[in-house]
Design an enzyme around this catalytic site. Structure first.
Site, PDB file in Angstrom:
ATOM      1  N   CYS A 138       0.819  -1.213   0.000  1.00 15.31           N
ATOM      2  CA  CYS A 138       0.000   0.000   0.000  1.00 15.31           C
ATOM      3  C   CYS A 138       0.855   1.265   0.000  1.00 15.31           C
ATOM      4  CB  CYS A 138      -0.929  -0.018   1.201  1.00 15.31           C
ATOM      5  SG  CYS A 138      -1.847  -1.542   1.259  1.00 15.31           S
TER       6      CYS A 138
ATOM      7  N   TYR B 215      22.228  -7.010  -3.044  1.00 10.37           N
ATOM      8  CA  TYR B 215      21.358  -6.063  -2.355  1.00 10.37           C
ATOM      9  C   TYR B 215      19.877  -6.320  -2.683  1.00 10.37           C
ATOM     10  CZ  TYR B 215      25.936  -3.946  -1.882  1.00 10.37           C
ATOM     11  OH  TYR B 215      27.266  -3.743  -1.621  1.00 10.37           O
TER      12      TYR B 215
HETATM   13  N1  LLP Z   1      33.226  -2.242   1.428  1.00  8.13           N
HETATM   14  C1  LLP Z   1      32.514  -1.371   2.174  1.00  8.13           C
HETATM   15  C2  LLP Z   1      33.132  -0.767   3.357  1.00  8.13           C
HETATM   16  C3  LLP Z   1      31.196  -1.059   1.807  1.00  8.13           C
HETATM   17  O1  LLP Z   1      30.504  -0.199   2.548  1.00  8.13           O
HETATM   18  C4  LLP Z   1      30.625  -1.670   0.660  1.00  8.13           C
HETATM   19  C5  LLP Z   1      29.247  -1.362   0.258  1.00  8.13           C
HETATM   20  C6  LLP Z   1      31.397  -2.582  -0.070  1.00  8.13           C
HETATM   21  C7  LLP Z   1      32.705  -2.839   0.342  1.00  8.13           C
HETATM   22  C8  LLP Z   1      30.878  -3.305  -1.275  1.00  8.13           C
HETATM   23  O2  LLP Z   1      30.611  -2.439  -2.331  1.00  8.13           O
HETATM   24  P1  LLP Z   1      30.160  -3.003  -3.777  1.00  8.13           P
HETATM   25  O3  LLP Z   1      31.343  -3.744  -4.367  1.00  8.13           O
HETATM   26  O4  LLP Z   1      29.018  -3.895  -3.576  1.00  8.13           O
HETATM   27  O5  LLP Z   1      29.818  -1.778  -4.529  1.00  8.13           O
HETATM   28  N2  LLP Z   1      22.409  -1.100  -1.209  1.00  8.13           N
HETATM   29  C9  LLP Z   1      23.093  -0.366  -2.257  1.00  8.13           C
HETATM   30  C10 LLP Z   1      24.594  -0.528  -2.196  1.00  8.13           C
HETATM   31  C11 LLP Z   1      25.182  -0.122  -0.849  1.00  8.13           C
HETATM   32  C12 LLP Z   1      26.661  -0.352  -0.759  1.00  8.13           C
HETATM   33  C13 LLP Z   1      27.148  -0.163   0.629  1.00  8.13           C
HETATM   34  N3  LLP Z   1      28.535  -0.466   0.812  1.00  8.13           N
HETATM   35  C14 LLP Z   1      22.540  -0.797  -3.596  1.00  8.13           C
HETATM   36  O6  LLP Z   1      21.654  -1.641  -3.656  1.00  8.13           O
HETATM   37  O7  LLP Z   1      22.960  -0.257  -4.616  1.00  8.13           O
END
Ligand code: LLP
Length: 425
Positions: free
Chosen positions: A350, A378
C-alpha cells in the site's frame, strides 16, 4: 534474434527462459514465488573475473557480505579461499557458519559496539577497518582489557566524487565514513602510541556501482601519497585495501572489468615502489548478475492513464527500484505472440513507491512468471517483512539441478517474538 542478458547464464530456448539448464517458469511452479534464483556458473564467472594470476604480490578478495549473505553463497566463496568484508557481529557469525576462518575477516563500519569488538577479538579476525578516532580508543581499550593487540587499518575518506547515486557514494568529505584525509597522518601517529593496537594497513571505500576507473585512480593517488608520508614518519603497513564499488551492467552500463581495475592498482603500486599486499572488498560485482527474482503476475490492470502488471513481489522483497530508482531488466519466462504493451510492474504493498519497473514494453498474461534481472546483490539482504509479508525463498541452480538455499519464511514465524498484552479467552 538472441538477446544478450546481463546475467551470463540466462538464455531463451524454445519460447522459455532458462537459467543454466533450468526453465525458470518450472522452477517458479515448483518452489513458489517470489523466488530469488542464483546461478552457480555465473557466480563462478564473477569469481574468475576477479582472479589476477600473474600479479607481483598477494591479492586478497574480501567478498562484501552485505551484498548477499546467504550462507551457501558465503560457503561458495569460502571454498575458493575468499576473505570477507563484514559490518556487524551478525555478518561475522554468518561467515563463520559458512566455514570460513576468522583470520579471513575484515571488519568495517562506523558504529562497532564493544560487544562486536570483543567478538571479533575472541575469534581473531584479520583486521578492523577503523573509521574514527573514538573507535581507535575503544578498540584499544577492549583489546587491552582482553590482553590482546588488535590488528587495525584506518579507513581514509579521500574526498573524491565517485559519480554515483548519492545514497551509495561514501568517499566525500560530507559522508559519515572514514577518517578525513587531512587528519590521517595524525591519526596513524596517534594509533602507534596505543599499545592495544597493531597497525597493519590502510583502506578506503569510495562508493558503489562505479562505472569508470577515474574515481578509483584519483582515490588511489591520494591514498598512495599518504602511505609515502607514513613511511617517512616510520609507520610501515602490510596491506593496502582499495575497497569495493566496481559497478555492473544493469541496462547499458559498460563498467571496467575487474582485471582493468587491478591492473590500474598494480601499476600505481609499482610506480610508488610499494610491495604491500593488495586487498579489495567487492560485493555487487561478485553477485548482482548471478541472480534474479521470479514473480508471478496476479492481475493486469489497464487504466485510462497506463497499464499495470500487479505482481506478487513487492518493495519489501526488492527495494532497489524504490530506494535508488534503480533500473532492472524484466523478462517474461515464457514467450507470447501477444502484442507488446507498455506497463509498470508494481507490487501489492500500500504505497505508490511500491514498483519494480516502469514503462516496460512486455507481452504478459495473468499468471505469467516474470524475471527481475540482476537481483543477486542487495536484493534478499535488503528485504523486510513490511505488510507482514514472509520473505522469499532462495534457490541455487547448478546445471539442471536446483537447491533450496533458504526456505520461504513461514507466516506464524513473523510474530513469534511478539507478545499479547493479555491471554485470548
Ligand atoms: N566495502 C565497504 C566498506 C562497503 O561499505 C561496501 C558497500 C562494499 C565494500 C561493497 O561495495 P560493492 O562492491 O558492492 O559496490 N544497497 C546499495 C549498495 C550499498 C553499498 C554499501 N557499501 C545498492 O543496492 O545499490
Amino acid at each position: 534474434m538472441t538477446t544478450i542478458y546481463p546475467i551470463p547464464t540466462l538464455a531463451n530456448r524454445q519460447n522459455a527462459l532458462f537459467l543454466e539448464d533450468m526453465p525458470l517458469n518450472e522452477l517458479a511452479q515448483k518452489h513458489g514465488t517470489p523466488l530469488y534464483v542464483y546461478s552457480k556458473a555465473a557466480l563462478q564467472q564473477a569469481w574468475d573475473a576477479w582472479q589476477y594470476p600473474n600479479a607481483d604480490r598477494t591479492i586478497h578478495l574480501c567478498y562484501s557480505v552485505k551484498s548477499n549473505s546467504n550462507i551457501a553463497i558465503l560457503q561458495f566463496f569460502a571454498q575458493r579461499g575468499s576473505y570477507f568484508d563484514i559490518v556487524s557481529k551478525g555478518e561475522m557469525a554468518r561467515v563463520l557458519a559458512a566455514g570460513a576462518p576468522a583470520a579471513h575477516i575484515v571488519f568495517s563500519g562506523v558504529g562497532k559496539t564493544v560487544a562486536e569488538i570483543e567478538f571479533a577479538l575472541e575469534h581473531g579476525i584479520h583486521c578492523f577497518n577503523v573509521e574514527s578516532l573514538p573507535e581507535l580508543d575503544r578498540i584499544h581499550e577492549v583489546a587491552t582489557r582482553m590482553g590482546k593487540r588488535a590488528p587495525i587499518s584506518l579507513r581514509i575518506n579521500p574526498d573524491v566524487d565517485a559519480q554515483t547515486h548519492p545514497y551509495i557514494s561514501t568517499g566525500l568529505k560530507e559522508n559519515k565514513f572514514g577518517i578525513d584525509h587531512e587528519l590521517a597522518v595524525e591519526a596513524y601517529v596517534y594509533a602507534s602510541t596505543l599499545s592495544g593496537l597493531k597497525i597493519t594497513g590502510i583502506d578506503y571505500h569510495i562508493g558503489s556501482q562505479l562505472t569508470t576507473l577515474a574515481p578509483f585512480k584519483d582515490a588511489q593517488n591520494r591514498l598512495f601519497g599518504l602511505v609515502k608520508t607514513l613511511i617517512e614518519r616510520g609507520i610501515e603497513l602490510e596491506h593496502i585495501d582499495l575497497g569495493g564499488g566496481l559497478g555492473v551492467r544493469y541496462q547499458d552500463e559498460t563498467p571496467p572489468a575487474p582485471a582493468e581495475l587491478i591492473a590500474q592498482s598494480l601499476q600505481g603500486l609499482r610506480d610508488a615502489g610499494f610491495k604491500h599486499t593488495l586487498m579489495y572488498e567487492p560485493g555487487r560485482s561478485m553477485v548482482a548478475n548471478a541472480g534474479l527474482l521470479l514473480t508471478r503476475v496476479e492481475y493486469i490492470k489497464p487504466t485510462e492513464y497506463k497499464h499495470f502488471a500487479i505482481v506478487d513481489a513487492a518493495m519489501n522483497d526488492f527495494i532497489r527500484p524504490t530506494l535508488y530508482q534503480a533500473w532492472h531488466g524484466v523478462v517474461n519466462t515464457v514467450t507470447h505472440d501477444a502484442p507488446l504493451v507498455n506497463m509498470d510492474i508494481v507490487g501489492p504493498i500500500c504505497e505508490s513507491s511500491d514498483w519494480l519497473a516502469k514503462d516496460r514494453a512486455l507481452a504478459v498474461k495473468t499468471g505469467d512468471v516474470l524475471a527481475i534481472l540482476s537481483a543477486g546483490a542487495y536484493g534478499m539482504t535488503m528485504s523486510s517483512n513490511y505488510n507482514t509479508r514472509p520473505r522469499a525463498a532462495e534457490v541455487l541452480v547448478d546445471g539442471g539441478l536446483d537447491f533450496v538455499i533458504c526456505e520461504r519464511e513461514v507466516l506464524a514465524d513473523l510474530w513469534i517474538n511478539e507478545r499479547l498484552l493479555s491471554p485470548i479467552v
